[in-house]
Design a protein around this motif. Sequence first.
Motif, PDB file in Angstrom:
ATOM      1  N   PHE A   1       0.425  -1.144  -0.207  1.00 39.29           N
ATOM      2  CA  PHE A   1       0.062  -0.288  -0.003  1.00 39.29           C
ATOM      3  C   PHE A   1       0.713   0.720  -0.166  1.00 39.29           C
ATOM      4  N   GLU A   2       0.974   2.565  -0.537  1.00 37.27           N
ATOM      5  CA  GLU A   2       1.119   3.595  -1.118  1.00 37.27           C
ATOM      6  C   GLU A   2       0.275   4.617  -0.481  1.00 37.27           C
ATOM      7  N   LEU A   3       0.219   5.105   0.153  1.00 38.46           N
ATOM      8  CA  LEU A   3      -0.956   6.687   0.065  1.00 38.46           C
ATOM      9  C   LEU A   3       0.078   7.802  -0.105  1.00 38.46           C
ATOM     10  N   VAL A   4       0.038   8.849  -1.532  1.00 42.53           N
ATOM     11  CA  VAL A   4       0.863   9.517  -1.736  1.00 42.53           C
ATOM     12  C   VAL A   4       0.063  10.890  -2.540  1.00 42.53           C
ATOM     13  N   THR A   5       0.772  12.338  -1.953  1.00 43.47           N
ATOM     14  CA  THR A   5       0.072  13.394  -2.615  1.00 43.47           C
ATOM     15  C   THR A   5       0.956  13.521  -3.335  1.00 43.47           C
ATOM     16  N   PRO A   6       0.684  15.615  -3.770  1.00 43.69           N
ATOM     17  CA  PRO A   6       1.156  15.352  -5.350  1.00 43.69           C
ATOM     18  C   PRO A   6       3.006  16.234  -5.148  1.00 43.69           C
TER      19      PRO A   6
ATOM     20  N   GLU B   1      -4.583  -8.490  -1.106  1.00 40.18           N
ATOM     21  CA  GLU B   1      -3.788  -9.128  -2.343  1.00 40.18           C
ATOM     22  C   GLU B   1      -4.403  -9.567  -2.860  1.00 40.18           C
ATOM     23  N   GLY B   2      -3.147  -9.684  -4.616  1.00 43.09           N
ATOM     24  CA  GLY B   2      -4.512 -10.163  -5.347  1.00 43.09           C
ATOM     25  C   GLY B   2      -5.394  -9.700  -6.034  1.00 43.09           C
ATOM     26  N   HIS B   3      -6.648  -8.437  -5.396  1.00 41.91           N
ATOM     27  CA  HIS B   3      -7.502  -7.776  -6.000  1.00 41.91           C
ATOM     28  C   HIS B   3      -7.015  -7.246  -7.750  1.00 41.91           C
ATOM     29  N   ALA B   4      -7.943  -7.924  -8.126  1.00 42.84           N
ATOM     30  CA  ALA B   4      -8.739  -7.659 -10.026  1.00 42.84           C
ATOM     31  C   ALA B   4      -7.424  -5.870  -9.667  1.00 42.84           C
ATOM     32  N   PRO B   5      -7.409  -6.104 -11.148  1.00 37.58           N
ATOM     33  CA  PRO B   5      -7.018  -4.599 -11.829  1.00 37.58           C
ATOM     34  C   PRO B   5      -7.779  -3.637 -11.659  1.00 37.58           C
ATOM     35  N   PHE B   6      -7.652  -2.104 -10.954  1.00 35.75           N
ATOM     36  CA  PHE B   6      -8.106  -1.597 -11.464  1.00 35.75           C
ATOM     37  C   PHE B   6      -7.991   0.243 -10.795  1.00 35.75           C
ATOM     38  N   MET B   7      -9.557   1.197 -11.397  1.00 38.19           N
ATOM     39  CA  MET B   7      -8.320   3.045 -11.590  1.00 38.19           C
ATOM     40  C   MET B   7     -10.244   2.345 -10.463  1.00 38.19           C
ATOM     41  N   SER B   8      -9.922   4.773  -9.810  1.00 39.08           N
ATOM     42  CA  SER B   8     -11.272   4.614  -8.983  1.00 39.08           C
ATOM     43  C   SER B   8     -11.176   6.310  -8.610  1.00 39.08           C
ATOM     44  N   THR B   9     -11.912   7.164  -8.548  1.00 38.04           N
ATOM     45  CA  THR B   9     -11.703   8.221  -8.278  1.00 38.04           C
ATOM     46  C   THR B   9     -12.150   8.010  -6.878  1.00 38.04           C
TER      47      THR B   9
ATOM     48  N   ALA C   1      -7.244   6.012  -6.979  1.00 40.19           N
ATOM     49  CA  ALA C   1      -6.759   5.169  -6.166  1.00 40.19           C
ATOM     50  C   ALA C   1      -6.846   3.983  -7.506  1.00 40.19           C
ATOM     51  N   GLU C   2      -6.292   2.844  -7.706  1.00 39.63           N
ATOM     52  CA  GLU C   2      -5.326   2.461  -8.246  1.00 39.63           C
ATOM     53  C   GLU C   2      -4.707   1.075  -7.949  1.00 39.63           C
TER      54      GLU C   2
END
Length: 85
Positions: free
Chosen positions: A5-10, A35-43, A69-70
């Motif tokens: 898990f990574e949490l990033v700001t600008p 772990e192993g979750h299917a790839p996806f992106m969300s706002t 989130a990706e």
Amino acid sequence: MALHFELVTPSKLVRSEDVHMVVVPGAEGEFGVLEGHAPFMSTIRDGAVQVYKTEGGAPEEIEVRGGFAEVGDNGLTVLAEHVED
């Protein structure tokens, strides 16, 4: 198995660690990532990211405002517009 898990700001990398599960406040509703979750992106919407370091443990909550989130091969990355201190 652990989820990276990574949490990033600008402006900086806030968190980078291996955890059991993360619950993210997605724009369409909360979603949990293991772990192993299917790839996806969300706002993401304003709210609390819940980080479970161990199975059955109490979550640590991190307040975020906006962003994306990706989920991919490298785990979960949350790019938040702002993270509350």
